[in-house]
Design an enzyme around this catalytic site. Structure first.
Site, short mmCIF file in Angstrom:
data_model
loop_
_atom_site.label_atom_id
_atom_site.label_comp_id
_atom_site.label_asym_id
_atom_site.label_seq_id
_atom_site.Cartn_x
_atom_site.Cartn_y
_atom_site.Cartn_z
N SER A 88 0.84 -1.19 0.00
CA SER A 88 0.00 0.00 0.00
C SER A 88 0.88 1.24 0.00
O SER A 88 2.04 1.21 0.46
CB SER A 88 -0.89 0.03 1.24
OG SER A 88 -1.57 1.26 1.38
N TYR A 111 -2.44 -0.53 10.49
CA TYR A 111 -2.54 -1.02 9.11
C TYR A 111 -1.29 -0.64 8.32
O TYR A 111 -0.69 -1.47 7.63
CB TYR A 111 -3.79 -0.43 8.46
CG TYR A 111 -3.95 -0.72 6.99
CD1 TYR A 111 -4.50 -1.93 6.55
CD2 TYR A 111 -3.60 0.22 6.02
CE1 TYR A 111 -4.67 -2.19 5.20
CE2 TYR A 111 -3.76 -0.03 4.68
CZ TYR A 111 -4.30 -1.24 4.27
OH TYR A 111 -4.47 -1.48 2.92
#
Length: 301
Positions: free
Chosen positions: A196, A209
């Site tokens: 990501s 995260y």
């Protein structure tokens, strides 16, 4: 709709800033893990636009989190490129999983759907055993399943339960699945992990995260070096903001999601799938230990 594989087929290329919906989106909220049918606008997974060209013909793929979002788009693109696909989903995502099944089978390929919670090592072992029994081998493993929950009020609001769920879903499962799949992966096979933009530019509300996504980058680069002599490639895709069910289910202001991107909008899952197809294909035969950034213009190292 633009062909996500080959472009428009003639004429002028589409403007990426206006190719898909831009925020502000309608106000919406869901309970995790979220459902595709309740999203407005509805995500595009390439249902009407992705056309394959045989890049993955005959391959056997495992895609985690294949019921919706990036996972569904990847499963669909893989099938249209000629691969059979086993994908995982949470039991509460059965409705979305049924749609992925129909899309893969409608592309003329085998679809195997496995409901499970990948936070448990036994579940990961069962997924790999199922894939080996169904396909005889695993040519492509896509570690895509992930969990996030924004906590705008900071680290004090990240509970141990949340932290455990994020780490076990995003890291433990990836580690277990890779370890267990390798005995079934021949030379020429590949592993593709979903990292990501958060790995490099962490948003404070997504601290836990983002931490796991940074670890995925390191794991990808280390495992790639470990497996190079075996002829198995390991790469990652690092998406920017992507419009998936996790957004209205885990983010505080989904109506503004993606506005911060230089392109001014979030990606649609269909825009991510070609990166996974490329990394899985023989066209990427000399590419390993790499992270393919698909961030909508956010510069990454």
């Amino acid at each position: 709709m633009t062909d996500t594989n080959t472009g428009t087929g003639g004429g002028v290329a589409p403007d990426p800033t206006t190719l898909y919906p831009r925020p502000d989106f309608p106000e919406q909220e869901q309970q995790p893990p979220g459902a595709t049918r309740a999203m407005e606008p509805r995500p595009d997974h390439g249902e009407d636009s992705y056309r394959g060209s045989g890049q993955l013909l005959g391959l056997k793929a495992v895609v985690t989190g294949g019921d919706s979002g990036i996972g569904r788009a990847v499963a669909l693109a893989f099938a249209r490129e000629g691969a059979d696909v086993l994908f995982t989903y949470l039991p509460e995502e059965a409705e979305d999983a049924d749609t992925t099944m129909r899309l893969v089978e409608g592309s003329g390929r085998r679809a195997v759907a496995v409901p499970c919670d990948l936070r448990e090592e036994e579940a990961c072992a069962a997924v790999i055993a199922h894939a080996a029994a169904e396909f005889g081998r695993i040519d492509v493993l896509v570690n895509n399943a992930a969990y996030q929950m924004a906590q705008p009020e900071g680290i004090s609001h990240i509970s141990t339960e949340q932290f455990d769920r994020v780490v076990r879903t995003n890291l433990y499962a990836m580690f277990w699945l890779c370890k267990m799949a390798l005995p079934h992966m021949p030379a020429g096979a590949s592993i593709i992990n979903t990292a990501s933009v958060q790995a490099y530019k962490p948003s404070p509300p997504l601290l836990d995260y983002a931490m796991t996504k940074g670890a995925i980058v390191t794991f990808t680069q280390g495992l790639a070096q470990m497996l190079a002599e075996d002829g198995i490639r390991v790469n990652a895709v690092a998406p920017g903001p992507v419009w998936t069910p996790l957004i209205p289910a885990t983010m505080p202001d989904p109506q503004e999601f993606g506005k911060q991107s230089p392109l001014g909008r979030p990606a649609q899952p269909a825009e991510m799938a070609p990166a996974y197809v490329f990394l899985a294909s023989s066209r990427a035969s000399y590419i390993t230990a790499e992270v393919l950034n698909a961030t909508g213009g956010t510069p990454l190292p």
